[in-house]
Design a protein around this motif. Structure first.
Motif, PDB file in Angstrom:
ATOM      1  N   VAL A 172       1.527  20.361  -4.587  1.00 17.19           N
ATOM      2  CA  VAL A 172       0.924  19.614  -5.707  1.00 17.19           C
ATOM      3  C   VAL A 172       0.323  20.601  -6.705  1.00 17.19           C
ATOM      4  N   ASP A 186       3.080  22.203  -8.731  1.00 12.95           N
ATOM      5  CA  ASP A 186       3.649  21.324  -9.758  1.00 12.95           C
ATOM      6  C   ASP A 186       2.693  21.175 -10.946  1.00 12.95           C
ATOM      7  N   LEU A 229       1.785  12.901  -8.839  1.00 14.19           N
ATOM      8  CA  LEU A 229       1.227  14.078  -8.152  1.00 14.19           C
ATOM      9  C   LEU A 229      -0.072  13.725  -7.426  1.00 14.19           C
ATOM     10  N   ARG A 272       0.695  11.866  -4.372  1.00 14.46           N
ATOM     11  CA  ARG A 272       1.243  12.781  -3.352  1.00 14.46           C
ATOM     12  C   ARG A 272       0.126  13.581  -2.685  1.00 14.46           C
ATOM     13  N   ALA A 273      -0.910  13.939  -3.467  1.00 16.16           N
ATOM     14  CA  ALA A 273      -2.000  14.752  -2.919  1.00 16.16           C
ATOM     15  C   ALA A 273      -2.719  14.034  -1.782  1.00 16.16           C
ATOM     16  N   GLU A 292      -7.729  10.142  -6.117  1.00 17.71           N
ATOM     17  CA  GLU A 292      -6.540  10.231  -6.984  1.00 17.71           C
ATOM     18  C   GLU A 292      -6.946  10.281  -8.461  1.00 17.71           C
TER      19      GLU A 292
END
Ligand SMILES: Cc1cc2nc3c(=O)[nH]c(=O)nc-3n(C[C@H](O)[C@H](O)[C@H](O)COP(=O)(O)OP(=O)(O)OC[C@H]3O[C@@H](n4cnc5c(N)ncnc54)[C@H](O)[C@@H]3O)c2cc1C
Length: 319
Positions: free
Chosen positions: A268, A271, A285, A288-289, A307
């Motif tokens: 992450v 990216d 992202l 995903r974290a 998030e």
């Protein structure tokens, strides 16, 4: 509260020799240790004062632009230290600690080594750290607890500075009569959810003499935020620190979500570092974290907070 002796050492060597005696513990500002003695989860026969030892009381900028911060430096001083002007994420995290009185009393070493603020632990009820079999918070009150559980304890570590130090790749200089060792800040909290005596890997006679900041994080884009229930004098529900280093790489970390400061997955961070992100990819992202978050029934709200904080951090430091 049990009685204990107070030792004011004449030097660092004197302090380390005193701490080598069984039953001794270091004391910084005492804002956590004295409460711990009162609550019964710390029972030193002697406390050894660290605050006035010169090697622990200074902030020094190194020739390469890195900074050495003595472990006895006060949190309030750090919040305003000119030597840290290139590391605003750390100054902001120190400003976010508790209240003016706590910042005036607390030291960096004490803040990093403070115990969890879980009410089951503090009141010695249903906590494996006090001889119980598990973590009472799982089936009990856990609205403020961790969402990334890595062991038996579900408490979330309270240190704000630790989160900023994690994104700064800080190294912790630890000393005892046996010698000096250097630890990555992440390694300081290894096993925090399982350790009983402490959330750090420090032995009882080891002292954080200094924290070292790497010059590679100087002046890059930095982000800090702390989400709390009240406007002031409150622990983080979720905090978030982010840094872009001079080599372009990115670090993102969260507080209030795990037994120690928590670092975002490297993929992450990579990216985010690559830049050129639109709203949709930043949202993906951030999701995903937190993919491996395991919130309890009452604290799933922290996943959404985490998030949102990562999205804001990514926007600050992505480009
Ligand atoms: C109501 C309340 C709210 C708070 N809110 C926040 C917050 O929002 N954010 C936050 O980050 N913190 C918060 N804290 C924690 C507070 O900041 C800590 O109590 C303080 O930073 C601890 O520093 P100290 O120097 O007083 O530690 P001490 O109480 O002296 O020591 C704490 C522990 O560290 C050990 N120790 C002390 N110095 C060293 C050293 N140099 N090396 C190794 N071990 C050492 C001691 O033996 C003890 O185990 C809060 C505390 C309270 C009571």
């Amino acid at each position: 509260m049990t009685g204990f002796a107070y030792h004011r050492p004449s030097s660092l060597d004197d302090a380390l020799a005193a701490l080598a005696e069984p039953g001794s513990l270091p004391i910084g500002g005492g804002s956590d240790l004295l409460a711990g003695i009162e609550e019964g989860h710390a029972a030193p026969t002697r406390v050894v004062e660290l605050e006035r030892i010169p090697e622990l009381a200074t902030i020094t900028t190194q020739a390469d632009g890195g900074v050495r911060i003595g472990g006895g430096v006060g949190i309030a001083l750090l919040a305003e230290a000119p030597e840290l002007s290139a590391f605003p994420v750390l100054r902001a995290a120190c400003t976010a600690v508790g209240s003016p009185a706590l910042r005036a009393m607390g030291t960096l070493g004490g803040n990093l080594a403070q115990r969890q603020r879980c009410w089951y632990f503090r009141s010695r009820v249903g906590c494996f750290k006090h001889g119980g079999t598990g973590c009472a918070a799982v089936d009990g009150e856990h609205v403020y607890h961790a969402i990334f559980a890595s062991g038996t304890c579900h408490a979330a570590h309270p240190s704000d500075p630790a989160v900023a130090l994690l994104v700064l790749d800080a190294r912790v200089e630890v000393r005892s009569v046996r010698g000096t060792r250097m630890l990555d800040i992440e390694a300081l909290y290894e096993g925090a959810a399982e350790n009983v005596r402490s959330e750090t890997v420090l032995a009882g006679d080891e002292v954080i003499v200094a924290v070292h900041l790497d010059a590679a994080a100087r002046d890059g884009a930095q982000h800090w935020e702390k989400l709390t229930q009240r406007g002031a004098f409150d622990l983080a529900l979720v905090s978030c620190a982010g840094v872009r280093r001079t080599d372009g790489s990115v670090r993102i970390a969260l507080g209030g979500v795990a037994a120690g400061p928590w670092r975002a997955p490297h993929s992450v961070e990579e990216d985010i570092a690559s830049g050129g992100l639109d709203e949709e990819s930043i949202e993906a992202l951030a999701a995903r974290a937190t993919y491996d978050a395991t919130p309890l029934a009452g604290n799933a709200y922290k996943v959404q907070m985490a998030e949102a904080a990562i999205r804001r951090a990514a926007k600050t430091i992505a480009n």
